[in-house]
Motif scaffolding. Structure first.
Motif, mmCIF file in Angstrom:
data_model
loop_
_atom_site.group_PDB
_atom_site.id
_atom_site.type_symbol
_atom_site.label_atom_id
_atom_site.label_comp_id
_atom_site.label_asym_id
_atom_site.label_seq_id
_atom_site.Cartn_x
_atom_site.Cartn_y
_atom_site.Cartn_z
ATOM 1 N N ARG A 1 -18.477 3.388 39.221
ATOM 2 C CA ARG A 1 -17.979 2.276 38.402
ATOM 3 C C ARG A 1 -18.521 0.932 38.884
ATOM 4 O O ARG A 1 -18.711 0.010 38.090
ATOM 5 C CB ARG A 1 -16.452 2.255 38.425
ATOM 6 N N GLN A 2 -18.752 0.825 40.191
ATOM 7 C CA GLN A 2 -19.241 -0.438 40.762
ATOM 8 C C GLN A 2 -20.751 -0.583 40.670
ATOM 9 O O GLN A 2 -21.267 -1.684 40.824
ATOM 10 C CB GLN A 2 -18.860 -0.517 42.244
ATOM 11 N N THR A 3 -21.451 0.518 40.472
ATOM 12 C CA THR A 3 -22.913 0.487 40.565
ATOM 13 C C THR A 3 -23.548 0.888 39.235
ATOM 14 O O THR A 3 -23.401 0.180 38.242
ATOM 15 C CB THR A 3 -23.376 1.391 41.723
ATOM 16 N N TRP A 4 -24.239 2.016 39.210
ATOM 17 C CA TRP A 4 -25.039 2.365 38.046
ATOM 18 C C TRP A 4 -24.217 2.718 36.809
ATOM 19 O O TRP A 4 -24.741 2.722 35.693
ATOM 20 C CB TRP A 4 -26.014 3.487 38.372
ATOM 21 N N GLY A 5 -22.922 2.988 36.989
ATOM 22 C CA GLY A 5 -22.085 3.319 35.844
ATOM 23 C C GLY A 5 -21.286 2.157 35.303
ATOM 24 O O GLY A 5 -20.419 2.353 34.452
ATOM 25 N N GLU A 6 -21.564 0.951 35.777
ATOM 26 C CA GLU A 6 -20.816 -0.209 35.294
ATOM 27 C C GLU A 6 -21.043 -0.385 33.791
ATOM 28 O O GLU A 6 -22.171 -0.335 33.314
ATOM 29 C CB GLU A 6 -21.258 -1.474 36.029
ATOM 30 N N GLN A 7 -19.948 -0.575 33.056
ATOM 31 C CA GLN A 7 -20.060 -0.789 31.616
ATOM 32 C C GLN A 7 -20.545 -2.213 31.386
ATOM 33 O O GLN A 7 -19.870 -3.169 31.737
ATOM 34 C CB GLN A 7 -18.720 -0.533 30.939
ATOM 35 N N ASN A 8 -21.729 -2.304 30.802
ATOM 36 C CA ASN A 8 -22.386 -3.593 30.744
ATOM 37 C C ASN A 8 -23.297 -3.642 29.531
ATOM 38 O O ASN A 8 -23.467 -2.654 28.814
ATOM 39 C CB ASN A 8 -23.202 -3.801 32.030
#
Length: 354
Positions: A106-113
């Motif tokens: 959630r903090q890195t490559w999977g952050e919804q952005n």
């Protein structure tokens, strides 16, 4: 939870245990249990009594594909009508107890952005824990995560290796019902590292309504017949000595078109215990073929010299996905590949030519 300008919900990423924001729960009261009955006729198959118990159970229940959903996120893509606004859906297979992996993702490559206008959304796919007492606690954990982040899909089946195909089947069913318009899907494990920047850049040059299914291609292999192997598939499950071409299940990228094709064919093909092979079967049935991409590394990075550090961010800055990472490595690498002062020199050319 905020509503973005495109009508897709923006989920704030925040530490679950540090600041829990309770919302109306998505934990559904389970009014029924699967009425799927054991197929006892398989016990008459020659050699059945000598098979390991997990394989016996697979044969008894492989026809069971309907299970109650415990946690859902029906608005993950903004609803069916708006789901085409999702450029990339990250669908990550995660066992209930893997909280730390989910937290780091959630903090890195999977952050919804939004990556230059490309909306990326995240969902975790989970079952239940086999130990009843531990499962009670883990259901509460996933419930808290679901209320905080809105990113958990959980079904009421045991989250075991041989049930990964069931998880895959149910995800494609969910995708068809709740997010059919998502342009592209990354489907992988919770111990992979994804360079989301590179994935979005790569996918921008492709069309969601064309066939795409890429990963680390596996061809000219067949079932492992050694009973001690995790991947043991006896002749009682399949007498064929060959598998169709498939991509390693650690991480694959597929288009909307291909996701629909897999869903349609999964309705016709009985479950198979190896999930990535099963996807290859669905592709073959649809007349489609998987493809290899050198940026998808499901067996890790192999550097050309023992004197080089395989964890050097210069190798990962140009890749799409690497398997496998422990949580702290994900955080370290995510920060490193975004360092504007990272100097790679000749290392990149050495790696790309490898």
């Amino acid at each position: 939870m905020q509503e973005s300008g495109d009508g897709i919900e923006e989920i704030e990423d925040q530490p679950v245990l540090a600041h829990v924001t309770y919302r109306p729960t998505t934990l559904q009261k389970i009014e029924w249990v699967s009425h799927c009955q054991e197929n006892s006729s398989v016990e008459r198959i020659d050699g059945f009594s000598e098979l390991p118990e997990h394989i016996k159970n697979f044969l008894r229940y492989k026809h069971c594909t309907s299970f109650p959903q415990i946690l859902n996120a029906p608005q993950k893509c903004g609803g069916r009508a708006k789901s085409k606004r999702v450029f990339l859906l990250l669908a990550i297979k995660s066992s209930p107890g893997n909280y730390e992996r989910r937290a780091i993702i959630r903090q890195t490559w999977g952050e919804q952005n939004s990556y230059n206008g490309a909306h990326v959304r995240r969902i975790f796919l989970s079952g239940t824990f086999e130990n009843e007492r531990e499962d009670k606690h883990l259901r509460q954990l996933l419930k808290i995560e679901s209320e905080t982040y809105g990113d958990i899909l959980q079904w009421n089946f045991h989250d075991t290796f041989f049930n990964l195909t069931l998880k895959q089947f149910l995800f494609h069913q969910w995708l068809e019902n709740n997010c059919p318009g998502a342009n592209f899907i990354f489907n992988g494990d919770d111990d992979v590292f994804v360079n989301t920047f590179n994935v979005v850049t790569y996918l921008r040059g492709l069309k969601a309504d064309d066939h795409l299914f890429i990963g680390q291609l596996i061809a000219n292999v067949g079932p492992i017949r050694e009973s001690g192997s995790k991947y043991y598939v006896p002749v009682q499950i399949t007498s064929s000595d060959s598998y169709p071409m498939y991509c390693g299940g650690g991480g694959i990228l597929l288009s909307r078109y291909t996701a629909h094709a897999i869903y349609n064919k999964s309705l016709e093909i009985p479950l198979f215990p190896i999930d990535d092979v099963y996807l290859g079967m669905c592709l073959a049935k649809a007349g489609l073929v998987p493809a290899s991409h050198m940026g998808m590394r499901t067996v890790g990075v192999h550097v050309p010299s023992a004197t080089l550090d395989s964890f050097d961010p210069c190798y990962y800055r140009e890749l799409l996905m690497v398997h496998r990472f422990v949580p702290y490595q994900m955080l370290v690498m995510w920060k490193a590949i975004q360092d504007p002062h990272l100097k790679c020199g000749q290392k990149l050319s050495i790696y790309v030519g490898h």
